[in-house]
Design an enzyme around this catalytic site. Structure first.
Site, PDB file in Angstrom:
ATOM      1  N   HIS A 104      -0.703  -5.632  -8.219  1.00 41.19           N
ATOM      2  CA  HIS A 104      -1.384  -4.650  -7.364  1.00 41.19           C
ATOM      3  C   HIS A 104      -0.748  -3.268  -7.505  1.00 41.19           C
ATOM      4  CE1 HIS A 104      -3.997  -7.469  -5.636  1.00 41.19           C
ATOM      5  NE2 HIS A 104      -3.469  -7.654  -4.455  1.00 41.19           N
TER       6      HIS A 104
ATOM      7  N   TYR B  58       0.530  -5.649   5.989  1.00 44.09           N
ATOM      8  CA  TYR B  58      -0.311  -6.389   5.050  1.00 44.09           C
ATOM      9  C   TYR B  58      -0.660  -5.466   3.882  1.00 44.09           C
ATOM     10  CZ  TYR B  58      -0.911 -10.043   8.581  1.00 44.09           C
ATOM     11  OH  TYR B  58      -0.693 -11.058   9.481  1.00 44.09           O
ATOM     12  N   GLU B  59      -0.819  -6.034   2.691  1.00 44.15           N
ATOM     13  CA  GLU B  59      -1.003  -5.196   1.505  1.00 44.15           C
ATOM     14  C   GLU B  59      -2.325  -4.421   1.507  1.00 44.15           C
ATOM     15  OE1 GLU B  59      -0.505  -8.070  -1.537  1.00 44.15           O
ATOM     16  OE2 GLU B  59      -2.563  -8.768  -1.459  1.00 44.15           O
ATOM     17  N   SER B  60      -3.213  -4.762   2.421  1.00 45.41           N
ATOM     18  CA  SER B  60      -4.449  -3.995   2.545  1.00 45.41           C
ATOM     19  C   SER B  60      -4.184  -2.614   3.137  1.00 45.41           C
ATOM     20  CB  SER B  60      -5.439  -4.755   3.432  1.00 45.41           C
ATOM     21  OG  SER B  60      -4.833  -5.066   4.671  1.00 45.41           O
ATOM     22  N   GLY B  61      -2.932  -2.342   3.544  1.00 46.06           N
ATOM     23  CA  GLY B  61      -2.613  -1.002   4.036  1.00 46.06           C
ATOM     24  C   GLY B  61      -2.473  -0.907   5.541  1.00 46.06           C
TER      25      GLY B  61
END
Lengths: 285, 256
Positions: A104, B58-61
């Site tokens: 990512h 979370y990696e979604s920001g």
């Protein structure tokens, strides 16, 4: 200035066979309607780019639109495997799929470089992993100031990027809010862009946190619920039942083909697709 | 609060024991980068129990997300609604993770080796895989740049392997000082929590050693579930059984 047109016109005008196409949206605002239209119009030999190829890319790959996939995580979030992606990689069905695999952080750096007009992005990444052995687009680089070993990844420059947003105004200025992913970078790194929106409004909602001025967007198309089964913050929730149902629809080639024919190829547009899905009542829509 | 449970439901499942023990590892105020699934459930359980000030990223920001139920995906709307702030994906990986602002990275894996290196990419040969797994996602850089990582996975001979089919993310590399020679800013894996017990690295060699068993589990079971000759600590302990409060909070979270 962005031209406001139908989704079908936007795909015809901007997505060609053989193009490098990025559909972005990080679990939120995934442009499913546009993905379906690419299948409906029978595009082939595409190089598909996406950080998280999930169900929308499972559909495109299984339907035979893709030649290559550039990605960092391919799964059905919270559910499991992408069976069409796996079948393509493991058994070359419906055809061989070349893969270019990143992390990512690497994909994000590649989009930022593309949007910034730089040839490459730089990060602390990939060191000690097996990814550089299999992916040519990862290279070690030495910092000219400190001598540190870092990693370079080339800019992504899609021919066309497709995203979904909550709103556009009548001039084609685009606004979105909620989880914003990498959509701004993906649009600004591309030669052309298509943005589908929930609605075209006189004035953008003050909640908008990411704004793309009309002059960096090629085409805007109004497609209500165009991110289903993903979600649009402030409009509708994620259809988790559909993601779970996709496990069974996609596991076998026959059931997948039948679903794609009935729900995409034999529907005129996304609103007809949604009506069919609702009528069948298999999943919430 | 004293939770009372009917006798049949007080018996915790193996997943519940794993999740409870993992949650206890998180200190209050920790900044934790959370993967989806059991790590997310464990981090949220910690937040509801002893670590109300834990910051979940979370990696979604979404930074400081406080979901009432564990989300199905890392980008569910509730994460954004309850977060302190929402940033872009490039920002989460660069300003927050890479710059060293994450205390603990919480990861799962399909395969793990004795040095805590993990595989989430393929089973079998890369070009002709037996099983194509989802791939790296955020894991390689979480494993490199979080101050430390906690690993959470079920212990089986298929998962705990002598040799990884693919090294997606680096733990203690080849052991000894090999990780530090790679120039990573984070210290690497600190603990592996499984359904059988807990493993921690030998400070000299970096090899993971069985240091605790969950109640009722045996060393023989742990050895049989491990694909390398598992070392057992001289000070082997038993993890405290889940309390009624922990089980009740966990079931309230998961709806079980």
């Amino acid at each position: 200035m962005a031209e406001i047109m139908s989704l079908s016109e936007a795909v015809t005008a901007n997505v060609n066979d053989g193009d490098t196409v990025a559909l972005e949206g990080f679990t939120h605002l995934i442009p499913f309607a546009a993905g379906h239209e690419i299948i409906r119009q029978g595009r082939k030999d595409l190089t598909l780019v996406r950080m998280t190829p999930d169900v929308v890319y499972d559909q495109l790959i299984g339907a035979g639109c893709a030649r290559k996939l550039v990605f960092s995580w391919g799964g059905n979030p919270g559910v499991g495997s992408l069976h069409r992606f796996r079948d393509a990689v493991e058994h070359d069905w419906p055809s061989a799929l070349e893969i270019e695999e990143h992390s990512h952080a690497g994909m994000a750096a590649r989009y930022v470089a593309g949007a910034s007009g730089l040839p490459f992005g730089v990060l602390r990444g990939y060191v000690g992993t097996d990814l550089p052995k299999h992916t040519d687009t990862i290279a070690a680089i030495t910092c000219p100031f400190t001598g540190e070993q870092l990693t370079a990844v080339p800019a992504l420059r899609p021919d066309v990027t497709v995203i979904h947003a909550q709103q556009a105004d009548r001039h084609g200025n685009v606004g979105l809010w909620g989880i914003r992913g990498v959509q701004k970078e993906a649009v600004m790194s591309a030669q052309r862009s298509i943005v589908t929106v929930e609605e075209i409004v006189d004035e953008l909602n003050p909640r908008v946190t990411v704004m793309l001025p009309s002059w960096v967007v090629t085409a805007v198309a109004e497609v209500p619920s165009g991110a289903h089964p993903s979600y649009a913050h402030g409009y509708y929730e994620r259809d988790n039942a559909f993601y779970q149902a996709w496990e069974d629809i996609s596991r076998e080639r026959d059931s997948f083909d039948a679903w794609i024919d009935r729900h995409i190829r034999n529907t005129r547009d996304f609103s007809e697709h949604l009506a069919l899905v609702r009528e069948e009542g298999v999943v919430m829509a | 609060m004293t939770a009372t449970l009917d006798p049949p439901s007080t018996k915790a499942t193996t997943d519940e024991i794993m999740t409870v023990v993992a949650a206890r590892e998180l200190k209050d105020g920790v900044v934790c980068f959370v993967g989806i699934g059991l790590p997310s459930t464990a981090a949220n359980l910690a937040r509801h129990m002893h670590a109300p000030n834990a910051v979940l990223i979370y990696e979604s920001g979404t930074i400081g997300a406080k979901p009432t139920r564990p989300p199905l995906s890392i980008g569910d709307g509730e994460l954004a609604d309850t977060a302190d702030c929402v940033v872009s994906v490039p920002e989460i990986f660069s300003y927050w993770l890479q710059a060293g602002r994450v205390d603990v990275g919480f990861l799962g894996a399909a395969q793990l080796d004795r040095y805590g290196n993990i595989n989430t990419t393929v089973v079998g040969d890369y070009d002709h895989p037996k099983v194509r797994l989802p791939g790296a996602g955020g894991a390689p850089e979480i494993a490199a740049s979080a101050k430390q990582t906690f690993l959470l996975l079920r212990q089986t001979p298929r998962a705990f392997v002598e040799q990884l089919d693919f090294r997606t993310s680096v733990g203690n590399a080849e052991g000894g000082s090999s990780r530090s020679s790679l120039g990573m800013t984070g210290a690497g894996p600190a603990v592996v929590i499984t359904d059988i017990g807990v493993l921690r690295p030998d400070p000299q060699t970096g090899e993971f050693v069985l240091t605790a068993l969950h109640p009722g589990r045996t060393v023989d079971e742990a050895v049989a579930a491990t694909g390398w000759p598992l070392r057992v600590s001289d000070d082997l302990t038993v993890t405290g059984p889940p309390t009624a409060e922990e089980i009740s909070a966990l079931r309230a979270l998961t709806g079980a």
